[in-house]
Write a protein that holds these residues in place. Structure first.
Motif, PDB file in Angstrom:
ATOM      1  N   ASP A  99       3.423   6.264   5.826  1.00 39.71           N
ATOM      2  CA  ASP A  99       2.710   6.874   4.705  1.00 39.71           C
ATOM      3  C   ASP A  99       2.880   8.382   4.782  1.00 39.71           C
ATOM      4  O   ASP A  99       2.461   9.020   5.753  1.00 39.71           O
ATOM      5  CB  ASP A  99       1.229   6.499   4.751  1.00 39.71           C
ATOM      6  N   LEU A 100       3.487   8.952   3.748  1.00 40.72           N
ATOM      7  CA  LEU A 100       3.854  10.366   3.763  1.00 40.72           C
ATOM      8  C   LEU A 100       2.703  11.259   3.302  1.00 40.72           C
ATOM      9  O   LEU A 100       1.735  10.793   2.701  1.00 40.72           O
ATOM     10  CB  LEU A 100       5.072  10.587   2.866  1.00 40.72           C
ATOM     11  N   PRO A 165      -3.321  18.648   4.968  1.00 44.72           N
ATOM     12  CA  PRO A 165      -4.624  18.006   4.766  1.00 44.72           C
ATOM     13  C   PRO A 165      -4.533  16.565   4.294  1.00 44.72           C
ATOM     14  O   PRO A 165      -5.424  15.768   4.557  1.00 44.72           O
ATOM     15  CB  PRO A 165      -5.290  18.897   3.712  1.00 44.72           C
ATOM     16  N   VAL A 166      -3.487  16.226   3.552  1.00 41.49           N
ATOM     17  CA  VAL A 166      -3.285  14.840   3.147  1.00 41.49           C
ATOM     18  C   VAL A 166      -2.118  14.323   3.973  1.00 41.49           C
ATOM     19  O   VAL A 166      -0.969  14.312   3.542  1.00 41.49           O
ATOM     20  CB  VAL A 166      -3.008  14.722   1.641  1.00 41.49           C
ATOM     21  N   ALA A 167      -2.427  13.915   5.193  1.00 42.34           N
ATOM     22  CA  ALA A 167      -1.385  13.717   6.190  1.00 42.34           C
ATOM     23  C   ALA A 167      -0.856  12.297   6.258  1.00 42.34           C
ATOM     24  O   ALA A 167      -0.136  11.962   7.185  1.00 42.34           O
ATOM     25  CB  ALA A 167      -1.904  14.142   7.558  1.00 42.34           C
ATOM     26  N   GLY A 168      -1.198  11.438   5.312  1.00 42.31           N
ATOM     27  CA  GLY A 168      -0.676  10.081   5.343  1.00 42.31           C
ATOM     28  C   GLY A 168      -0.962   9.408   6.659  1.00 42.31           C
ATOM     29  O   GLY A 168      -2.111   9.358   7.105  1.00 42.31           O
ATOM     30  N   GLN A 234       6.879  14.270   6.811  1.00 45.02           N
ATOM     31  CA  GLN A 234       7.218  15.689   6.653  1.00 45.02           C
ATOM     32  C   GLN A 234       6.943  16.559   7.877  1.00 45.02           C
ATOM     33  O   GLN A 234       7.553  17.610   8.046  1.00 45.02           O
ATOM     34  CB  GLN A 234       6.449  16.263   5.447  1.00 45.02           C
ATOM     35  N   VAL A 235       6.007  16.151   8.725  1.00 41.43           N
ATOM     36  CA  VAL A 235       5.657  16.981   9.891  1.00 41.43           C
ATOM     37  C   VAL A 235       5.722  16.106  11.147  1.00 41.43           C
ATOM     38  O   VAL A 235       4.690  15.694  11.683  1.00 41.43           O
ATOM     39  CB  VAL A 235       4.248  17.597   9.743  1.00 41.43           C
TER      40      VAL A 235
END
Length: 306
Positions: A99-100, A165-168, A234-235
């Protein structure tokens, strides 16, 4: 030399502020890492030094009513956090696998931003746990594990929520942690309500077991990333840090479990009477009914903590 160091620090601070998610800039304690770091350093200082010294020659405070309100309020707050995480992702659109992060301004993304921030703020409210220990002179409860966990968690979460903040898949651990705290604060609420509830508290040691299960779940979930053929999270640094966090705290809590419930190092050791007063029992200490000596102190059993 000093000027160069300060210039580098200021440049780093400016870079962090620049990278802060625009959707969070108006939220409390999200503008800069300086304030939250000072709060947490103050917490550590008060917990391990200033607080105990202040209470050294004072009687423990009777905080039964505030503790009951606080603990059950935390049950409600953490239950709400779990609900929000489920509503805005984990119970609706998330796959529980790759989940991205969602950097959009959609209703769902903004809902997850708010849920993540509420979870972050709850970590500061939980610092009151230590304040109650200090004011009730239960210094044996303020272990290295306790202080480290309460200070390290909000500090690391500031960086996580600031950049993603919306880190999946990266905020799965926060939902699980809030769920564990529903159980934990429910126990504490019953414990602080008085001796009539003691018979319902036989499951105290299983709180640590629940914590251990939490860290296993977090580590297993985040480890999926390394076995997926295609996951463009992404991170990826957060993946590694969360895995390390879950593993580190698993071993810390496992060590606590062994020391407390297998080796029995939290069990009281018999102590002779002093001035005709027997050592206070664990129940008397918890309920605030322990007898006082002539010098205003409580004679307690020596307890060895980790």
């Amino acid at each position: 030399m000093l000027q160069e160091i300060m210039a580098n620090v200021l440049r780093l601070h400016a870079l962090v502020i620049q990278r802060t998610d625009d959707r969070l800039r108006g939220y409390l304690l999200m503008h800069s890492p300086v304030l939250m770091t000072l709060i947490l350093l103050t917490y550590v200082f008060l917990s391990v030094y200033a607080g105990p010294r202040f209470m050294a020659n004072r009687k423990p405070l009777d905080l039964k009513a505030p503790m009951v309100v606080y603990n059950f309020s935390m049950v409600v707050m953490n239950g709400y956090i779990v609900h929000q995480f489920l509503v805005w992702g984990w119970g609706t659109t998330y796959s529980w696998r790759c989940d991205l992060c969602d950097f959009s301004s959609s209703t769902q993304a903004l809902g997850m931003v708010r849920a993540s921030w509420i979870f972050y703020i709850s970590k500061y409210i939980e610092l009151l746990d230590t304040l109650f220990f200090v004011l009730r002179k239960k210094q044996s409860q303020i272990t290295f594990l306790h202080v480290f966990h309460h200070s390290f968690m909000p500090w690391t979460w500031w960086w996580g929520i600031t950049l993603t903040p919306v880190a999946g898949m990266g905020n799965f651990h926060s939902m699980i942690n809030a769920g564990v705290h529903v159980i934990m604060y429910f126990y504490y609420g019953l414990s602080s309500a008085g001796p009539r509830f003691q018979k319902y508290l036989w499951w105290k040691k299983y709180l640590t077991a629940v914590q251990l299960i939490q860290f296993i779940m977090v580590s297993v979930h985040i480890s999926q990333y390394y076995f997926m053929k295609d996951c463009d999270y992404q991170v990826p640094l957060w993946i590694l840090l969360i895995w390390m966090y879950g593993t580190l705290f698993f071993f810390l809590f496992a060590h606590f479990w062994v020391q407390a419930y297998i080796k029995g190092k939290r069990l009281p050791v018999a102590h002779p009477k002093e001035n005709g007063v027997a050592p206070a029992t664990v129940k008397e200490l918890e309920n605030g009914t322990a007898p006082y000596l002539s010098n205003g102190k409580v004679l307690v059993n020596k307890v060895k903590e980790i």
